[in-house]
Scaffold this motif. Sequence first.
Motif, PDB file in Angstrom:
ATOM      1  N   PRO A  20       0.767  -1.146   0.079  1.00 50.12           N
ATOM      2  CA  PRO A  20      -0.084  -0.168   0.050  1.00 50.12           C
ATOM      3  C   PRO A  20       1.001   1.254  -0.281  1.00 50.12           C
ATOM      4  O   PRO A  20       1.884   1.369   0.597  1.00 50.12           O
ATOM      5  CB  PRO A  20      -0.867  -0.138   1.408  1.00 50.12           C
ATOM      6  CG  PRO A  20       0.028  -0.991   1.920  1.00 50.12           C
ATOM      7  CD  PRO A  20       0.674  -2.258   1.153  1.00 50.12           C
ATOM      8  N   ILE A  21       0.447   2.355  -0.803  1.00 48.84           N
ATOM      9  CA  ILE A  21       1.055   3.669  -1.100  1.00 48.84           C
ATOM     10  C   ILE A  21       0.539   4.480   0.599  1.00 48.84           C
ATOM     11  O   ILE A  21      -0.725   4.351   0.303  1.00 48.84           O
ATOM     12  CB  ILE A  21       0.775   4.299  -2.124  1.00 48.84           C
ATOM     13  CG1 ILE A  21       1.267   3.226  -3.169  1.00 48.84           C
ATOM     14  CG2 ILE A  21       1.390   5.599  -2.503  1.00 48.84           C
ATOM     15  CD1 ILE A  21       0.277   3.363  -4.603  1.00 48.84           C
ATOM     16  N   THR A  22       1.321   4.926   1.041  1.00 45.44           N
ATOM     17  CA  THR A  22       0.718   5.778   2.197  1.00 45.44           C
ATOM     18  C   THR A  22       0.442   7.154   1.719  1.00 45.44           C
ATOM     19  O   THR A  22       1.056   7.465   0.871  1.00 45.44           O
ATOM     20  CB  THR A  22       1.573   5.631   3.573  1.00 45.44           C
ATOM     21  OG1 THR A  22       2.774   6.183   3.030  1.00 45.44           O
ATOM     22  CG2 THR A  22       1.866   4.199   3.886  1.00 45.44           C
ATOM     23  N   MET A  23      -0.347   8.196   2.708  1.00 43.92           N
ATOM     24  CA  MET A  23      -0.622   9.283   1.987  1.00 43.92           C
ATOM     25  C   MET A  23       0.638   9.947   2.428  1.00 43.92           C
ATOM     26  O   MET A  23       1.231  11.195   1.709  1.00 43.92           O
ATOM     27  CB  MET A  23      -1.696  10.027   2.929  1.00 43.92           C
ATOM     28  CG  MET A  23      -1.539  10.179   4.339  1.00 43.92           C
ATOM     29  SD  MET A  23      -2.923  11.252   5.082  1.00 43.92           S
ATOM     30  CE  MET A  23      -2.342  10.800   6.665  1.00 43.92           C
ATOM     31  N   SER A  40      -4.527  16.040   4.899  1.00 44.40           N
ATOM     32  CA  SER A  40      -5.863  15.951   4.284  1.00 44.40           C
ATOM     33  C   SER A  40      -5.755  15.960   2.788  1.00 44.40           C
ATOM     34  O   SER A  40      -6.640  15.331   2.001  1.00 44.40           O
ATOM     35  CB  SER A  40      -6.834  16.728   5.004  1.00 44.40           C
ATOM     36  OG  SER A  40      -6.756  18.329   4.346  1.00 44.40           O
ATOM     37  N   VAL A  41      -4.966  17.116   2.378  1.00 49.07           N
ATOM     38  CA  VAL A  41      -4.954  17.018   0.718  1.00 49.07           C
ATOM     39  C   VAL A  41      -4.214  15.879   0.194  1.00 49.07           C
ATOM     40  O   VAL A  41      -4.621  15.256  -0.693  1.00 49.07           O
ATOM     41  CB  VAL A  41      -4.285  18.329   0.367  1.00 49.07           C
ATOM     42  CG1 VAL A  41      -3.932  18.550  -0.871  1.00 49.07           C
ATOM     43  CG2 VAL A  41      -5.129  19.584   0.795  1.00 49.07           C
ATOM     44  N   LEU A  46      -4.248  10.555  -2.536  1.00 52.17           N
ATOM     45  CA  LEU A  46      -4.024   8.986  -2.522  1.00 52.17           C
ATOM     46  C   LEU A  46      -5.558   8.362  -2.771  1.00 52.17           C
ATOM     47  O   LEU A  46      -5.349   7.333  -3.408  1.00 52.17           O
ATOM     48  CB  LEU A  46      -3.711   8.717  -1.252  1.00 52.17           C
ATOM     49  CG  LEU A  46      -3.423   7.074  -1.013  1.00 52.17           C
ATOM     50  CD1 LEU A  46      -2.259   6.645  -1.823  1.00 52.17           C
ATOM     51  CD2 LEU A  46      -3.029   6.919   0.430  1.00 52.17           C
ATOM     52  N   ASN A  47      -6.639   8.885  -2.558  1.00 51.61           N
ATOM     53  CA  ASN A  47      -7.975   8.386  -2.859  1.00 51.61           C
ATOM     54  C   ASN A  47      -8.165   8.373  -4.155  1.00 51.61           C
ATOM     55  O   ASN A  47      -8.717   7.403  -4.652  1.00 51.61           O
ATOM     56  CB  ASN A  47      -9.086   9.030  -1.977  1.00 51.61           C
ATOM     57  CG  ASN A  47      -8.681   8.875  -0.264  1.00 51.61           C
ATOM     58  OD1 ASN A  47      -8.314   8.287   0.101  1.00 51.61           O
ATOM     59  ND2 ASN A  47      -9.655   9.824   0.353  1.00 51.61           N
ATOM     60  N   SER A  58      -1.627   8.422 -13.807  1.00 50.26           N
ATOM     61  CA  SER A  58      -0.675   9.676 -13.736  1.00 50.26           C
ATOM     62  C   SER A  58      -0.488  10.176 -12.521  1.00 50.26           C
ATOM     63  O   SER A  58       0.701  10.752 -12.022  1.00 50.26           O
ATOM     64  CB  SER A  58      -1.813  10.850 -14.324  1.00 50.26           C
ATOM     65  OG  SER A  58      -2.197  10.500 -15.782  1.00 50.26           O
ATOM     66  N   LEU A  59      -1.334   9.968 -11.395  1.00 49.01           N
ATOM     67  CA  LEU A  59      -0.793  10.358  -9.991  1.00 49.01           C
ATOM     68  C   LEU A  59       0.140   9.364  -9.332  1.00 49.01           C
ATOM     69  O   LEU A  59       0.840   9.950  -8.425  1.00 49.01           O
ATOM     70  CB  LEU A  59      -1.854  10.270  -9.130  1.00 49.01           C
ATOM     71  CG  LEU A  59      -3.091  11.477  -9.297  1.00 49.01           C
ATOM     72  CD1 LEU A  59      -4.325  11.321  -8.610  1.00 49.01           C
ATOM     73  CD2 LEU A  59      -2.300  12.862  -8.640  1.00 49.01           C
TER      74      LEU A  59
END
Length: 208
Positions: A20-23, A40-41, A46-47, A58-59
């Motif tokens: 899992p990629i974390t925020m 929060s951003v 991530l969401n 892309s993200l």
Amino acid sequence: GCRTLVYHRRLQIKSIIQQPITMASKIRKSSGEADEFELSVAQELLNLEMTSTELKASLRDLYITAAKDVDCGGGRKAIIIYVPFKLLKSFNKIQQRLVRELEKKFSGRHVILIAQRTILGKSFARNQKTKGPRPRSRTLTHVQDAILDDIVYPTEIVGKRTRVKTDGKRIMKVYLDGKDQPNVEGKIETFAAVYGKLTNKQVSFVFQ
């Protein structure tokens, strides 16, 4: 025997790749810790990376360096998201979709992406490795022009005019490409407020 071992090894590798990629991977600050708002951003980015089929690929390699919640007056708020200069073009490719999604999440706030740039003062002294004059792209004027381009992106600036008001204050009139008027007209007051906060300069926008 051997086949089972190879199969298990492949599964292991697969699970490492899919960890899992974390925020925290979505925000990398040059100094200090990310605050609650910045996290929060990062979480929203991530969401989107996890759930948006349009933005996922892309993200994956993109991250931000800072985020600020700013008051633009008149009950309006904006979110300034700073991105690494080297990633600006990659962000630009998905910017309209990304901004649209983030504005949905942060209900009613305009989202503006700005590249993190370094201003080199007039006293800038080069070391032995980097001889020559101060690069123009790092002067205050150039950085402020670049910030203006970032704020209105993808709308094009077609002209600028500075006038001096009776009290001696300067105000810059920025002419935007008229074809984008329907999309950005509701944002020009936010653009002006954000530019004023970042540069201490007064600006007004008109469509041409």
